[in-house]
Design an enzyme around this catalytic site. Structure first.
Site, short mmCIF file in Angstrom:
data_model
loop_
_atom_site.label_atom_id
_atom_site.label_comp_id
_atom_site.label_asym_id
_atom_site.label_seq_id
_atom_site.Cartn_x
_atom_site.Cartn_y
_atom_site.Cartn_z
N GLU A 195 -14.02 -0.58 7.12
CA GLU A 195 -14.01 0.73 6.45
C GLU A 195 -15.33 0.88 5.70
OE1 GLU A 195 -10.34 2.02 4.52
OE2 GLU A 195 -11.49 2.47 2.71
N TYR A 225 -0.76 13.17 6.12
CA TYR A 225 -0.31 12.17 7.10
C TYR A 225 1.20 12.27 7.26
CZ TYR A 225 -4.69 9.33 7.10
OH TYR A 225 -5.96 8.87 7.25
N TYR A 230 0.84 -1.21 0.00
CA TYR A 230 0.00 0.00 0.00
C TYR A 230 0.87 1.26 0.00
CZ TYR A 230 -3.17 3.66 1.66
OH TYR A 230 -3.87 4.83 1.80
N ARG A 279 1.17 6.58 -6.94
CA ARG A 279 -0.05 7.37 -7.16
C ARG A 279 0.26 8.85 -7.03
NH1 ARG A 279 -5.42 6.64 -3.44
NH2 ARG A 279 -3.83 6.56 -1.81
N ARG A 289 -11.41 13.64 2.02
CA ARG A 289 -12.36 12.83 2.78
C ARG A 289 -13.69 12.67 2.07
NH1 ARG A 289 -9.16 9.87 5.90
NH2 ARG A 289 -7.65 11.18 7.01
C1 3EB Z 1 -7.69 6.39 6.03
O1 3EB Z 1 -8.54 7.18 6.43
C2 3EB Z 1 -8.17 4.99 5.74
O2 3EB Z 1 -5.48 5.47 -0.04
O3 3EB Z 1 -7.10 6.11 -1.34
C3 3EB Z 1 -9.37 5.57 3.06
C4 3EB Z 1 -9.77 6.10 1.84
C5 3EB Z 1 -8.10 5.07 3.20
C6 3EB Z 1 -8.89 6.15 0.76
C7 3EB Z 1 -6.67 5.75 -0.23
C8 3EB Z 1 -7.22 5.12 2.11
C9 3EB Z 1 -7.60 5.67 0.91
O4 3EB Z 1 -6.50 6.70 5.88
C10 3EB Z 1 -7.65 4.46 4.48
#
Ligand code: 3EB
Length: 343
Positions: free
Chosen positions: A330, A206, A146, A153, A219
């Protein structure tokens, strides 16, 4: 005047159907614009499928999209797409065994073609992306697959001049057991309004503890769908506060926290539009890492929303790995409601 006022948006609609309903619609000659199948056959060109086990009682399901104009289809590198001239729906299935270049390069290649497809179709603004990566938590040569995926990406977004931070599309990224890297995308001629969650650090910010490059998504995204409707696309949402996973090992508490995060995203979205979105009236897809957890997750939803809530009744449950090892569940969703975006 804003771009939204100048451009008349041809209506786009989405319906969640059982597989037989979806097939009947295609047989009717109603020629769906496109579909996203869950557990559906893999031979329908207009409905790319997700190679994951469906755990909900309704069996195979599909989100079927209808556009109003004439549909043109095309292929750009590994990306297949269909457009009505305003909206584009596309799919990429990229076989790693053929590519053999590592997951970062695989993702970069897939996304480079995706962005060329947007240019070819004339619909440059991404609204929503669905990512499915085989063995997402597996080792990708010293770095989790990932995290490798996130490197490629983000690089492709930057190379294409696409918004990799504020303004990134809504997305989800899940793990499937085997098969190709699968990416599905929806884009249009008008940039969506990105929505963040005040309870969470933006994923594109992050810290490096989650990998050398951040995930590239907002989000949620709001977009006018034409015909006086607004769509809310909510990204994969999980039990994360700030940037940290909370309720380790407790699927019940992770689900409850996920619902609080969904509520926070919906509240933030509602402040930007006259449309009214609400937790009980979403079309949700629920991903569970362990099949045995599905009834527990469902019970949390029933207790919170009631058994008759559309979100509960229409939810599709899929077995999938979540992109963080410590996440057990999720939830992603979309909804459409009458209204307009606030300028
Ligand atoms: C998070 O909130 C959970 O890598 O495209 C959620 C939605 C998550 C999209 C992505 C990852 C992705 O980090 C993981």
């Amino acid at each position: 005047m804003s771009a939204r006022e100048l451009l008349k948006v041809p209506p786009l609609r989405v319906e969640r159907l059982t597989l037989p309903q979806g097939l009947a619609m295609a047989a009717d000659g109603r020629s769906p614009f496109g579909g996203l199948g869950y557990g559906t056959p893999d031979n329908l060109a207009w409905m790319p499928t997700v190679n994951a086990q469906v755990l909900s009682a309704g069996g195979p399901m599909a989100d079927v999209w209808q556009a109003s104009g004439e549909i043109r289809s095309g292929t750009t590198g590994v990306a297949r797409w269909r457009t009505d001239g305003h909206w584009v729906l596309g799919a990429i299935d990229l076989d790693e065994a053929v590519e053999q270049q590592g997951v970062a390069k695989l993702a970069e290649r897939a996304y480079a073609d995706l962005f060329r497809a947007l240019a070819d179709s004339g619909c440059p603004h991404l609204l929503r992306i669905w990512n499915y990566l085989p063995q997402i938590n597996g080792d990708g040569g010293g770095l989790e697959r990932y995290r490798q995926f996130n490197i490629g990406r983000q690089q492709a977004f930057l190379d294409a001049g696409q918004a990799a931070f504020d303004g990134a599309p809504a997305a989800c990224a899940l793990g499937i057991r085997q098969g190709s890297l699968c990416i599905r995308f929806l884009a249009g001629q008008i940039a969506p309004l990105p929505v963040e969650n005040p309870r969470q650090v933006s994923a594109y910010r992050y810290p490096e503890t989650y990998g050398p490059r951040s995930p590239t998504f907002s989000r949620a995204a709001l977009a006018e769908l034409g015909g006086g409707d607004v769509a809310l696309f909510i990204s994969g949402t999980a039990s994360i506060i700030g940037h940290e996973t909370v309720h380790l090992g407790d699927v019940r508490a992770q689900t409850a926290e996920t619902l609080r995060n969904l509520t926070a995203v919906i509240d933030t979205a509602n402040a930007r539009t006259s449309a009214r979105f609400a937790l009980p009236t979403l079309e949700a897809v629920v991903y569970v890492r362990h099949v045995a957890d599905a009834p527990v997750v469902r019970q949390v939803l029933v207790d919170a929303l009631g058994a008759d809530a559309p979100t509960v009744r229409q939810a599709v449950y899929l077995e999938a790995d979540i992109c963080r090892q410590d996440l057990l569940v999720e939830i992603e969703a979309h909804a459409v409601a009458p209204g307009a975006l606030r300028a």
